[in-house]
Design an enzyme around this catalytic site. Structure first.
Site, PDB file in Angstrom:
ATOM      1  N   GLY A  94       0.838  -1.207   0.000  1.00  0.00           N
ATOM      2  CA  GLY A  94       0.000   0.000   0.000  1.00  0.00           C
ATOM      3  C   GLY A  94       0.864   1.244   0.000  1.00  0.00           C
ATOM      4  O   GLY A  94       2.099   1.174   0.045  1.00  0.00           O
ATOM      5  N   GLU A 134      -0.371 -10.641   3.434  1.00  0.00           N
ATOM      6  CA  GLU A 134      -0.154  -9.751   4.585  1.00  0.00           C
ATOM      7  C   GLU A 134      -0.474 -10.459   5.896  1.00  0.00           C
ATOM      8  O   GLU A 134       0.250 -10.324   6.891  1.00  0.00           O
ATOM      9  CB  GLU A 134      -1.027  -8.500   4.448  1.00  0.00           C
ATOM     10  CG  GLU A 134      -0.550  -7.552   3.355  1.00  0.00           C
ATOM     11  CD  GLU A 134      -1.526  -6.413   3.097  1.00  0.00           C
ATOM     12  OE1 GLU A 134      -1.074  -5.390   2.568  1.00  0.00           O
ATOM     13  OE2 GLU A 134      -2.713  -6.538   3.405  1.00  0.00           O
ATOM     14  N   LYS A 155      -7.571   6.560   9.642  1.00  0.00           N
ATOM     15  CA  LYS A 155      -7.839   5.120   9.640  1.00  0.00           C
ATOM     16  C   LYS A 155      -8.437   4.626  10.969  1.00  0.00           C
ATOM     17  O   LYS A 155      -8.856   3.480  11.070  1.00  0.00           O
ATOM     18  CB  LYS A 155      -6.548   4.343   9.340  1.00  0.00           C
ATOM     19  CG  LYS A 155      -5.823   4.745   8.065  1.00  0.00           C
ATOM     20  CD  LYS A 155      -6.610   4.341   6.833  1.00  0.00           C
ATOM     21  CE  LYS A 155      -5.932   4.672   5.522  1.00  0.00           C
ATOM     22  NZ  LYS A 155      -4.725   3.954   5.226  1.00  0.00           N
TER      23      LYS A 155
HETATM   24  O1  5RP Z   1      -4.109  -3.766   3.337  1.00  0.00           O
HETATM   25  C1  5RP Z   1      -3.504  -3.138   2.505  1.00  0.00           C
HETATM   26  C2  5RP Z   1      -3.203  -3.695   1.174  1.00  0.00           C
HETATM   27  O2  5RP Z   1      -3.817  -4.943   0.982  1.00  0.00           O
HETATM   28  C3  5RP Z   1      -3.015  -1.774   2.805  1.00  0.00           C
HETATM   29  O3  5RP Z   1      -2.176  -1.828   3.904  1.00  0.00           O
HETATM   30  C4  5RP Z   1      -4.190  -0.900   3.095  1.00  0.00           C
HETATM   31  O4  5RP Z   1      -5.060  -0.941   1.977  1.00  0.00           O
HETATM   32  C5  5RP Z   1      -3.759   0.540   3.379  1.00  0.00           C
HETATM   33  O5  5RP Z   1      -3.250   1.113   2.220  1.00  0.00           O
HETATM   34  P1  5RP Z   1      -2.732   2.606   2.190  1.00  0.00           P
HETATM   35  O6  5RP Z   1      -1.520   2.677   3.061  1.00  0.00           O
HETATM   36  O7  5RP Z   1      -2.434   2.855   0.744  1.00  0.00           O
HETATM   37  O8  5RP Z   1      -3.855   3.475   2.709  1.00  0.00           O
END
Ligand code: 5RP
Length: 313
Positions: A85, A162, A180
């Site tokens: 991400g 992950e 978040k």
């Molecule tokens: O779980 C993920 C990927 O599968 C990422 O960690 C999540 O979507 C957060 O992404 P970003 O840092 O771009 O907001």
């Protein structure tokens, strides 16, 4: 010249800021858990930069400072899980700088082909999870986290690797901007990875299961990549569950994984140990669920003489 002017690589889309070039920033704050002052040079340098100045947005500053703060947990000799991400991409770049400039010696286990490519690009020694077997630490982003540091992940489609990598680590650190944080998980659509064989039947079974679950929404959609279904690195599809609120995320995770065809879901329950929250003004908050501590510090962005030293070469 702005203190936060960054210079991107045209071909780098991993952070959403097309970032690259040389960013030389000084950080000041308290070292996690010790309250002592740090002053660390943070620079992001990718070869082959095509100069194109722009302002880094507050959200990207927040992601950057969270990632930079998290690098303090990484030590020589560690095997480190590398998340996926835009926030995790900042981490990988920061670690790449430490490898290049400070001689940091780590082995990185990426959680996606995207991250593997970026990690190799910035000079991190990449190994597979099977080679590593067990990791000291995983640092990853998240789509949501609650007060118990339970997570929804998988917005980037990498939830399966992950989750495997984070579970195989002594410690998981999540890096995130403050947006978040949620009271109750579920506002972000919960991704579940399903095998392509009979995915429509699996979707129906998921929908039927949702009827008896403590959730506020029950819409299920197949994730698309343009006109075609999205494929994960494992060759699977993603169903996004629009639940709005998950009353009992622990129970939900167990129940949904019982459905044949469901490989894994994006709920990370009792996996994350620490969340590092970045803010657009440079503040960083570190919450350690095991220690029950919250530490705050600030990372100051200050101009340095060699801020764009390599750009006009
Ligand atoms: O779980 C993920 C990927 O599968 C990422 O960690 C999540 O979507 C957060 O992404 P970003 O840092 O771009 O907001």
């Amino acid at each position: 010249m702005s203190l936060t002017t960054f210079v991107p690589l045209e071909n780098d889309t991993s952070t959403g800021v097309s970032g690259g070039g040389l960013q030389q920033i000084l950080m000041q704050g308290s070292h996690h858990g010790e309250g002592r002052s740090i002053r660390a040079a943070a620079s992001i340098h990718l070869a082959g930069a095509t100069p194109m100045s722009f302002e880094l947005s507050p959200i990207d500053k927040a992601k950057f400072v969270a990632a930079k703060q998290a690098t303090q947990y990484v030590q020589d000799g560690m095997k480190v899980g590398l998340g996926t991400g835009s926030t995790a991409a900042w981490l990988v770049k920061c670690l790449g700088e430490m490898v290049e400039k400070d001689g940091l010696k780590i082995k990185g286990v990426p959680t996606s082909t995207r991250t593997a490519e970026l990690a190799r690009d910035v000079g991190i020694d990449v190994i597979s999870l099977d080679e590593a077997k067990w990791l000291d630490l995983t640092i990853d982003g998240t789509d949501e986290y609650d007060g118990n540091l339970n997570l929804i992940k998988g917005g980037g489609g990498a939830l399966l690797q992950e989750k495997i990598v984070a579970t195989a680590s002594d410690q998981m650190i999540v890096i995130a901007d403050a947006s978040k944080q949620v009271e109750t998980l579920g506002h972000f659509p919960l991704p579940i990875e399903v095998i392509p064989f009979g995915w429509q039947t699996t979707k129906t079974l998921v929908e039927e299961t949702l009827i008896s679950m403590d959730v506020l929404g029950r819409q299920v959609s197949l994730r698309m990549n343009g006109d075609a279904p999205y494929y994960t690195d494992e060759g699977n599809h993603i169903l996004d569950l629009h639940l709005n609120r998950i009353g009992n995320s622990r129970q939900f995770s167990l129940v949904i994984n019982q459905i044949p065809g469901v490989v894994e879901n994006g709920l990370f329950i009792d996996i994350c140990d620490i969340v590092v929250i970045g803010y657009g003004d440079g503040r960083v908050k570190v919450r350690d669920i095991n220690a029950g501590s919250v530490e705050e510090s600030r990372i100051e962005f200050v101009e340095t003489d060699n801020l764009f030293a390599d750009l006009n070469d």
